[in-house]
Structures are given as C-alpha cells and as structure tokens.
Design an enzyme around this catalytic site. Structure first.
Site, PDB file in Angstrom:
ATOM      1  N   SER A 287      15.243  80.876  23.953  1.00  0.00           N
ATOM      2  CA  SER A 287      14.152  81.990  24.387  1.00  0.00           C
ATOM      3  C   SER A 287      12.705  82.031  23.934  1.00  0.00           C
ATOM      4  O   SER A 287      12.268  82.892  24.127  1.00  0.00           O
ATOM      5  CB  SER A 287      15.139  83.342  23.897  1.00  0.00           C
ATOM      6  OG  SER A 287      16.227  83.442  24.624  1.00  0.00           O
ATOM      7  N   LYS A 290      10.442  82.854  26.601  1.00  0.00           N
ATOM      8  CA  LYS A 290       9.756  84.232  26.718  1.00  0.00           C
ATOM      9  C   LYS A 290       8.508  84.601  26.420  1.00  0.00           C
ATOM     10  O   LYS A 290       7.848  85.726  26.920  1.00  0.00           O
ATOM     11  CB  LYS A 290      11.010  85.177  26.083  1.00  0.00           C
ATOM     12  CG  LYS A 290      12.319  85.178  26.960  1.00  0.00           C
ATOM     13  CD  LYS A 290      13.248  86.291  26.458  1.00  0.00           C
ATOM     14  CE  LYS A 290      14.538  86.505  26.952  1.00  0.00           C
ATOM     15  NZ  LYS A 290      15.574  85.485  26.631  1.00  0.00           N
ATOM     16  N   SER A 341      15.151  90.017  23.263  1.00  0.00           N
ATOM     17  CA  SER A 341      15.213  88.942  24.029  1.00  0.00           C
ATOM     18  C   SER A 341      16.058  89.013  25.078  1.00  0.00           C
ATOM     19  O   SER A 341      16.767  88.197  25.441  1.00  0.00           O
ATOM     20  CB  SER A 341      15.718  87.710  22.694  1.00  0.00           C
ATOM     21  OG  SER A 341      15.591  86.622  23.667  1.00  0.00           O
TER      22      SER A 341
END
Length: 497
Positions: A287, A290, A341
């Site tokens: 993640s 992101k 997230s």
C-alpha cells in the site's frame, strides 16, 4: 569538469522519415514551408507535434559527499527523468516528454529549450513562468500577449501548479469554486485540477482580498478575459517554476545491522543516506503505492467535487466504508485512501479516469520523477507487481515533501485545515502512525503476503541542535514498527551530539 550542458545536442525526428537528425537545442522539427492555403492546417499539425514529441534533456544532479562513510544518492536517486544515452556531449533521446507534471521543466535551461522548440514549430501555446510571475501567449510561435501573474498556489499545498507540460481542457466565463465559495471569472482549466483565472469575487460582487490564498494562477480580470478569448481548447500550457536548492547538511554515519532485507534511513533535504541495504534492489511495496495514487489524483482530478460510487466487488478494505454510499466527495476519498489505506477508495478514485488510464498515469509520473526501478499495476497496491526500490521511494518521498506536502500532512492527521468537503466518514483509524513515536510527520504503510510489511515514513530528529527530517523506508519486514524504532534510535544516538 567539462560543462556538458553547453555542448549537448538533441535529436529531432523528421515527420516524413522518422530518422533521428542532430540539431542543437531542437526538440521539435522545423516545419516545411507550405503554400498559404495549407498553412493553417500545417500549424494545427505542428501544435500537436509540439505537445507529443518534446524529448527530455540530460538531467545532471551532483551530490558531494566528502565525509567518511557517507553514501551519496547522486548516482541512484538523481537518475534522469527519462532514459537518455550520453556520450561526448551528445544525448540520444529514447522517450518523449508526455503531458503532466515534469520536474525537468523546473530547470531554467530545459524550460528555455523547450519553449524555443515550441517557437521553432510555430505552435500556439501558453507559457507560465511562476519564477518570474509572467504569463505569455504565443500564436504560431510569435509572442502576442504578456501578462503579470498576481498570485499562485502556495508551494506544497493542494493548489500549487507544479512545473510541467499541460493542455487546455475547458473554459468557463464564470467558474464557481465550491472550495472558496466564490466565482473565478474567465477561467481556463487544464489537467482537471489547475486553473488560470481573473480576480475572484464572492456572490455579492465583493472582490477577494489580495492577500487571501486562492488556488490557481491569478491574473488581472481584464488580462484573463483577453487570454480567455484567444485561447482554444487543446493548446499546450508550459509551466515553469525553479526547484528548491539542495540542502548541504553533513552527517558522519555508521551502518547498523538489521534483519529486514530492505531498509533505508536518509535525510530528505540533503539526500544523505545514514544507513541502508542495497538501494536499487526491486521489491513489492504493497500500500505504499497509494502515495502515487494520491499524487495522480491530486494532479488529474478536481478535488473540489463529488463523485459517484460503484462499490468495487473485487477488492476489500480492512475497514469497509463505501457499501452504502452512492456519492462521496473526492477529499473524503483521499482521507480514506491515505489514513485507513482503503482499497475501495483507491479503486473509486481510479475509476474517475478509468483504471487502465489511471495506472498508466501512475507509471508516467514515476518516470517523470526518475523512478526507473518502479512499476505500478493497480491503484491500491494489492498486486505483487507494484514494485519499487529504496532509491526510487526516497525520490518519491522527497518530491511529495517538497511539492505536495499536503499529502504527507493528511497521512498524519485527517483533520488538517482545508476548505475541501471531507470528514464524511467520521474519525478514521490511522494505520500509518508508529505507537509511542511523537516525531512522525507523515507517510504510508502497507502489508501483503508478497510484500511483507512495508512503510515509507518521515520523522524529525535533532542533529547537533538542528531539526532534520529523515525518511525511513522498509520493505519485506516481519516487524515494521520495531524496525522503524531501531533505525530512529540508531540515527539519534549517532548524530544527536
């Protein structure tokens, strides 16, 4: 050392044969003269050529590291924004400059050369020089208008207009900003979230105060009207603003031993590596991807808007939030993306451009930043094909810290001051913070089976009485929080006095 920039040559491409032809400073081919009846059509072709065929110059970054044991990122984190082959003062261009934010255009020399290439191509284009605060309009390569820029978005905020090559997408005589609850007269929009406009005013006709921070590029209303009436959709917008000066702070590091296979602690402003494993080894990042999703969203999607939600059924989030929503503000989606997230938020954001197009822009942005070891496969980071290296992620951290600091602020605190509509999901659970660490100023964590535990976080430390910002990047960890604490302890023990 010989000055390579004074002898470098660019290869332009002929339309008729596609064979590279050397020419000093010519990034775009000079058009052949045509009969007067066809000049208008030829000019249109050359305008598109100007936007699509501008290659990147050689970007030379030199970091000095004379102290014992200091490892410089000059060779790894300062790679060219696009691949070039350099030899005896010549550069063979392997990839063209695309639309979007381009850090190369923060360099005055490259900006000038690019502008001259547009002029050579007899293109219509807008030049925005945010360093000199001047806007110029060129018609068929000839300067016809010059205007003073009265205000611009503050550096690092949501409303900054970074250096880059853009394209006029839309125009509105009166654009109403939900963000500021005001009208922006004679607005020219480019890349979804950037604006050129006249002096804003409230609904009652009251002009906005001159010292009030408003996004976009502000002109005198008369100038904005004149520009509005001569500019057409589709023409290029060339934006320049000089980049920040590199910090010269000096460390005296020693390298610790950590079990985590990929780790780095480095000074964000001086690029000094305090401790690291191999800097260019490629690994899954989960993640942490992101952060790139947020960058692309901020640069291509109007954050002052609501979007429709079609809940993705192919991804799951640790804290599902979008199941009962039909529409949501873009800013609330960014909060979900960066604080909790949310994989759902990542997919809904990407859907605004189409996932394939959005992911392509993530990879384009990576190349523009010189992240040559990186690849993005989806906006959430779930795929094991989302990969990068420590040096690339440091470059990403430095760019966000310098040019898009609001993204870092949001990862640390969902309630940062903003006029955007947000907070639609109440108080979120912040997954990024490390327990008992008060010096965290922003960053992103991730975890998948393929990637293990990952993180890119920024922290403040005291070094010889000076507050420094360091980036800690960890990939493939089994105990991310413990590793972050260990690297911070190492830095503070060795450099605090």
């Amino acid at each position: 050392m010989r000055d390579e920039t004074s002898t470098r040559r660019f290869y332009a491409v002929r339309h008729e044969e596609d064979i590279p032809t050397p020419g000093n400073g010519m990034l775009i081919p000079r058009p052949k003269k045509a009969p007067s009846a066809s000049r208008k059509a030829l000019k249109k072709i050359d305008t598109y050529a100007a936007a699509l065929l501008i290659p990147l110059s050689v970007m030379v970054f030199i970091l000095s590291a004379s102290m014992l044991g200091v490892q410089s990122l000059a060779s790894v984190a300062s790679a060219p924004a696009m691949q070039v082959s350099v030899g005896t003062g010549e550069a063979t261009i392997l990839k063209p400059l695309n639309y979007g934010v381009q850090i190369a255009l923060a360099q005055p020399t490259f900006f000038k050369e690019t502008r001259e290439a547009f002029v050579e191509a007899e293109a219509d284009f807008i030049e925005v020089d945010l360093t000199q605060m001047q806007l110029r309009y060129f018609e068929a390569g000839v300067l016809t208008e010059s205007m003073e820029i009265l205000a611009k978005g503050e550096r690092g905020t949501w409303w900054e207009t970074p250096a880059g090559l853009y394209q006029v997408e839309n125009k509105k005589e009166q654009y109403f900003s939900n963000l500021g609850q005001m009208y922006q007269p004679w607005t020219i929009m480019f890349q979804g979230n950037f604006f050129i406009h006249g002096w804003p005013e409230f609904a009652d006709g009251t002009l906005v105060d001159s010292d009030e921070a408003i996004g976009g590029i502000r002109l005198e209303t008369e100038d904005a009207e004149r520009l509005y009436k001569i500019v057409r959709e589709g023409i290029p917008v060339l934006v320049h603003e000089a980049s920040f000066e590199e910090d010269q702070f000096v460390y005296e590091p020693k390298i610790p031993e950590l079990k985590t296979p990929h780790y780095l602690i480095a000074d964000v402003e001086s690029s000094t590596v305090l401790a690291s494993s191999d800097l260019t080894t490629v690994a899954p990042i989960a993640s942490v991807a992101k952060l790139m999703t947020a960058l692309v969203a901020a640069e291509y999607i109007n954050l002052d808007s609501y979007v429709f939600v079609n809940e993705p059924t192919f991804v799951q989030s640790l804290v599902p939030r979008l199941g009962d929503r039909s529409r949501v503000s873009m800013y609330s989606l960014l909060q979900l993306l960066l604080v909790e997230s949310s994989n759902e938020a990542a997919e809904v954001i990407a859907a605004q451009l189409g996932q394939e197009s959005f992911v392509a822009k993530m990879n384009e942005k990576a190349l523009a930043l010189g992240m040559v070891d990186s690849h993005f496969a989806d906006p959430s980071g779930l795929s094991a094909e989302n990969t990068s290296s420590l040096s690339d992620l440091l470059r990403l951290a430095q760019y966000i810290y310098t040019n898009r600091s609001f993204i870092l602020e949001l990862t640390a605190n969902q309630n940062i001051k903003t006029d955007y509509v947000g907070g639609e999901f109440g108080e979120l659970v912040n997954f990024n913070k490390v327990e008992d660490l008060e010096n965290f100023i922003g960053g992103k964590v991730g975890e998948t089976i393929a990637a293990g535990q990952t993180s890119l976080t920024l922290h403040t430390i005291n070094v010889k009485g000076t507050t420094r910002v360091v980036a800690i990047i960890i990939l493939g960890s089994e105990n991310r929080n413990a590793d972050v604490v260990e690297l911070l302890r190492y830095a503070e023990e060795r450099f605090s006095s």
